[in-house]
Scaffold this motif. Structure first.
Motif, mmCIF file in Angstrom:
data_model
loop_
_atom_site.group_PDB
_atom_site.id
_atom_site.type_symbol
_atom_site.label_atom_id
_atom_site.label_comp_id
_atom_site.label_asym_id
_atom_site.label_seq_id
_atom_site.Cartn_x
_atom_site.Cartn_y
_atom_site.Cartn_z
ATOM 1 N N TYR A 49 -0.253 -0.417 5.293
ATOM 2 C CA TYR A 49 -1.529 -0.793 4.679
ATOM 3 C C TYR A 49 -2.418 -1.395 5.765
ATOM 4 O O TYR A 49 -1.945 -1.776 6.841
ATOM 5 C CB TYR A 49 -1.320 -1.826 3.562
ATOM 6 C CG TYR A 49 -0.487 -3.021 3.960
ATOM 7 C CD1 TYR A 49 -1.031 -4.079 4.692
ATOM 8 C CD2 TYR A 49 0.858 -3.093 3.625
ATOM 9 C CE1 TYR A 49 -0.261 -5.166 5.071
ATOM 10 C CE2 TYR A 49 1.638 -4.175 4.008
ATOM 11 C CZ TYR A 49 1.077 -5.209 4.729
ATOM 12 O OH TYR A 49 1.838 -6.277 5.112
ATOM 13 N N LEU B 6 -4.279 -1.636 -0.194
ATOM 14 C CA LEU B 6 -3.138 -1.247 -1.019
ATOM 15 C C LEU B 6 -2.987 -2.225 -2.177
ATOM 16 O O LEU B 6 -2.969 -3.444 -1.980
ATOM 17 C CB LEU B 6 -1.858 -1.234 -0.179
ATOM 18 C CG LEU B 6 -0.577 -0.813 -0.912
ATOM 19 C CD1 LEU B 6 -0.650 0.652 -1.301
ATOM 20 C CD2 LEU B 6 0.648 -1.080 -0.033
ATOM 21 N N ASN C 189 -7.825 0.771 4.409
ATOM 22 C CA ASN C 189 -7.240 1.044 3.104
ATOM 23 C C ASN C 189 -6.723 -0.252 2.487
ATOM 24 O O ASN C 189 -6.011 -1.022 3.130
ATOM 25 C CB ASN C 189 -6.078 2.047 3.252
ATOM 26 C CG ASN C 189 -5.316 2.247 1.955
ATOM 27 O OD1 ASN C 189 -4.257 1.666 1.746
ATOM 28 N ND2 ASN C 189 -5.861 3.070 1.080
ATOM 29 N N GLU D 267 -6.398 1.842 -3.002
ATOM 30 C CA GLU D 267 -5.269 2.683 -3.406
ATOM 31 C C GLU D 267 -4.322 1.891 -4.292
ATOM 32 O O GLU D 267 -3.685 0.939 -3.848
ATOM 33 C CB GLU D 267 -4.521 3.202 -2.179
ATOM 34 C CG GLU D 267 -3.401 4.177 -2.516
ATOM 35 C CD GLU D 267 -2.687 4.706 -1.288
ATOM 36 O OE1 GLU D 267 -1.864 5.630 -1.439
ATOM 37 O OE2 GLU D 267 -2.944 4.193 -0.187
ATOM 38 N N THR E 260 -11.141 2.401 1.321
ATOM 39 C CA THR E 260 -10.544 3.009 0.144
ATOM 40 C C THR E 260 -9.675 1.987 -0.580
ATOM 41 O O THR E 260 -9.086 1.100 0.035
ATOM 42 C CB THR E 260 -9.681 4.228 0.516
ATOM 43 O OG1 THR E 260 -8.714 3.838 1.499
ATOM 44 C CG2 THR E 260 -10.547 5.348 1.059
#
Length: 646
Positions: free
Chosen positions: A521, A475, A473, A505, A503
């Motif tokens: 994160y 962040l 992820n 975010e 992803t």
């Protein structure tokens, strides 16, 4: 790009003991004090108006001002700056809340610091400090203690005097309620501090430790009003808008949460005549305006709602400075030299993330960043890519270790991996500037993933031996620039092409601050300051002891090799020895590979409404806008008369 680029209660032990034991301890303590006094009597006691570890000061005791300032700079006018994001606190010394910029501007220390809390003071020498609240310091040659003699005329903005009792209180407050990583490190190094009289304070340093960053550390503690804290009951570890009175040249004039903070130059400031302040603190008002994002902040500058801008977005610098005020000459655009090596900023790996614990995985993930394409397509070719934590300086590690650096690394023993001796320092990979996804890098990444136990399986996803997909992820702070967002999103596109379940975010500023503090994160834009020399701050930023919770170590690096080099660096006794250890540290950090560098702008990019002036030569270690720039009132009046500014 904006990246997130501390100082000190005497430790008192009072267990209940038998009278005989107490008597024995008192006798032992007296003997120790007598021995210390005897040791001091054999040493030269150094008294000085400033401090540097190796003892050399550029400015003599009778200096009138720093060389780079304009001592005749006029006082007056306003500078206003736009910031993206929000704030809900004026206390930056706690993990709670999001503090406004310049929240420390009201506070001074025994030895002077740059106004905005960044850069160096003086800005033409990185390793020197000069007296501010203190007029003189004294210490023995072995630096086992230091005494600060304070200026009796110093006072807080409420008119109460600044005394040694306030200094001791501030030192203790940081230990009791400040950041854990800071407090733990300081307690080990500074076992005792005592007030000798109202304007004299002494700090004692632990035996058997490096003397680096001790005198300058206690000399840099922000000094708060003991009286205010005791009467208000305020805590350092709480988020609050109320502030204690400071002794500095600025006070808060107005505060509107999430919208603005206005600082006013204090006409009754006690220190206007000091040589350290000549040509500095020239604006009557510093106004900070907050906006939801960087786009709104830029529009406010174009409209004249704010009047000064340090540009961080290369897209803006290359293409957005085409608006009426600039075209008619009301706004000035300048590139000013930056003498500091770039921070090692970019995409930081959270080493607590399970897949990222493997260095091969980190090396593979790094191949998803195509710097050449990013620089050409998003950064307008204006960025350079950093390769070192001491880029372009004498401290940058190059080639295989040899000479004194080789001998130093060999002296460290088994903690040094063989690759340090046989491989040149890590340098960034090369990519195709015309294609976002480089097939060569993709093949290399898949090979590294496979060596680390990850293979492309069903659905084109990377899976380990247990069939788990690799999830990462990124962040992102929603108030960040559109260019930063584009870099991150394209990086995630390439990760997905490699088979990573990646992803992106984007969260608001408050959530981002909390998530970053909690290290919640896998990947984040952040970084580490450039290596310019040694000091105990290296252990706080890069050391293993505080790696799990230090706010200054976003990767959570915990490396025995790095720890050992820092330990040895702190014990060096000459500039030459120190340089060798920092060069080795640069080599070791690049070996550990905790950041994917995403480039830097070689110069300061600034734009401002044409009423500000600065010295002809900008010093190497600070742009100094809020420190030693000034307003040309005649030009300001012309802008107002023409209707360009209100």
């Amino acid at each position: 790009m904006i990246r997130h680029d501390s100082r000190t209660r005497a430790v008192r032990f009072a267990p209940r003991m038998m009278a005989a034991a107490l008597t024995g301890l008192c006798i032992a303590a007296l003997a120790a004090q007598m021995a210390l006094a005897q040791d001091d009597s054999d040493q030269k006691i150094i008294k000085s108006h400033g401090y540097s570890f190796f003892g050399d000061l550029k400015y003599p005791e009778d200096y009138e001002h720093f060389d780079y300032v304009n001592p005749d700079a006029p006082k007056g006018g306003e500078i206003s700056i736009a910031l993206a994001g929000s704030f809900d606190s004026m206390n930056p010394y706690t993990r709670k809340g999001r503090a406004a910029a310049l929240s420390t501007v009201m506070y001074e220390s025994l030895l002077g610091q740059v106004l905005a809390g960044s850069g160096a003071l003086p800005a033409d020498d990185f390793d020197e400090m000069y007296g501010l609240l203190a007029h003189t310091i004294e210490y023995p040659e072995d630096k086992s203690w230091v005494i600060f003699h304070m200026r009796p005329e110093a006072e807080f903005s409420d008119g109460t005097p600044v005394t040694a009792h306030d200094v001791l209180f501030s030192h203790n407050l940081l230990l009791d309620e400040g950041l854990k990583s800071y407090a733990e490190a300081v307690r080990k190094r500074i076992p005792k501090a005592e007030v000798i009289d109202d304007h004299t304070i002494k700090f004692y340093f632990a035996d058997g430790i490096s003397r680096r960053s001790l005198i300058d550390q206690v000399g840099s503690v922000p000094v708060w009003s003991k009286k205010w804290y005791e009467e208000s009951g305020a805590k350092l570890d709480e988020s609050r808008l109320e502030t204690s009175p400071g002794s500095g040249p600025y006070v808060i004039e107005d505060l509107d949460v999430n919208r603005r903070v206005i600082f006013k130059r204090n006409p009754d400031y006690w220190g206007w005549d000091l040589p350290i302040n000549q040509g500095r603190h020239n604006f009557d008002t510093i106004r900070l305006e907050y906006f939801a994002d960087s786009t709104a902040a830029f529009e406010a500058f174009k409209a004249g709602e704010v009047t000064f801008r340090t540009e961080a977005d290369p897209k803006n610098w290359a293409s957005a400075y085409d608006f009426p005020a600039l075209n008619r000459g009301d706004v000035v655009r300048e590139e000013l030299p930056d003498g500091m090596p770039p921070d090692m900023s970019g995409i930081v790996f959270n080493l607590g993330s399970e897949p990222l614990k493997d260095k091969k995985v980190r090396e593979a993930v790094a191949l998803a960043l195509n710097f050449e394409w990013t620089n050409k397509s998003l950064l307008y070719g204006l960025y350079a890519q950093q390769r070192s934590y001491s880029d372009g300086t004498r401290l940058e590690a190059k080639g295989l270790p040899e000479g004194e650096e080789l001998a130093f690394l060999e002296s460290l023993g088994d903690v040094v991996p063989e690759e340090i001796f046989t491989e040149e320092p890590w340098t960034p990979h090369e990519s195709d500037p015309d294609r976002l996804t480089s097939r060569k890098n993709l093949r290399q990444a898949l090979k590294l993933f496979e060596e680390a136990g990850w293979s492309v399986g069903d659905g084109g996803k990377l899976r380990n031996a247990d069939g788990q997909t690799m999830k990462l992820n990124f962040l992102f702070n929603a108030s960040g620039s559109p260019t930063d967002r584009a870099i991150a999103e394209n990086f995630v596109v390439n990760l997905k092409a490699m088979g990573v379940d990646a992803t992106f975010e984007s969260v608001d500023s408050s959530q981002y601050s909390k998530r970053e503090r909690d290290r919640d994160y896998d990947l984040v834009f952040d970084g580490y300051p450039a290596l310019l020399g040694t000091g105990t701050g290296l252990a706080q930023r890069l050391g293993s002891e505080a790696a799990e919770y230090s706010l200054f170590n976003p990767a959570g690096l915990a490396s025995p090799l790095v720890d050992k080099i820092i330990e040895e660096s702190l014990m060096t006794e000459s500039q030459e020895e120190e340089d060798v250890t920092i060069r080795a540290l640069d080599r070791a950090l690049r070996h550990e590979f905790i950041v994917i560098p995403d480039g830097y702008k070689p110069d300061h990019w600034v734009a401002f409404w044409d009423m500000y002036e600065h010295p002809e030569e900008i010093p190497p270690y600070a742009l100094g806008t809020l420190d030693f720039w000034w307003v040309n009132e005649e030009k300001a009046e012309e802008l107002k008369a023409s209707g360009a500014l209100k």
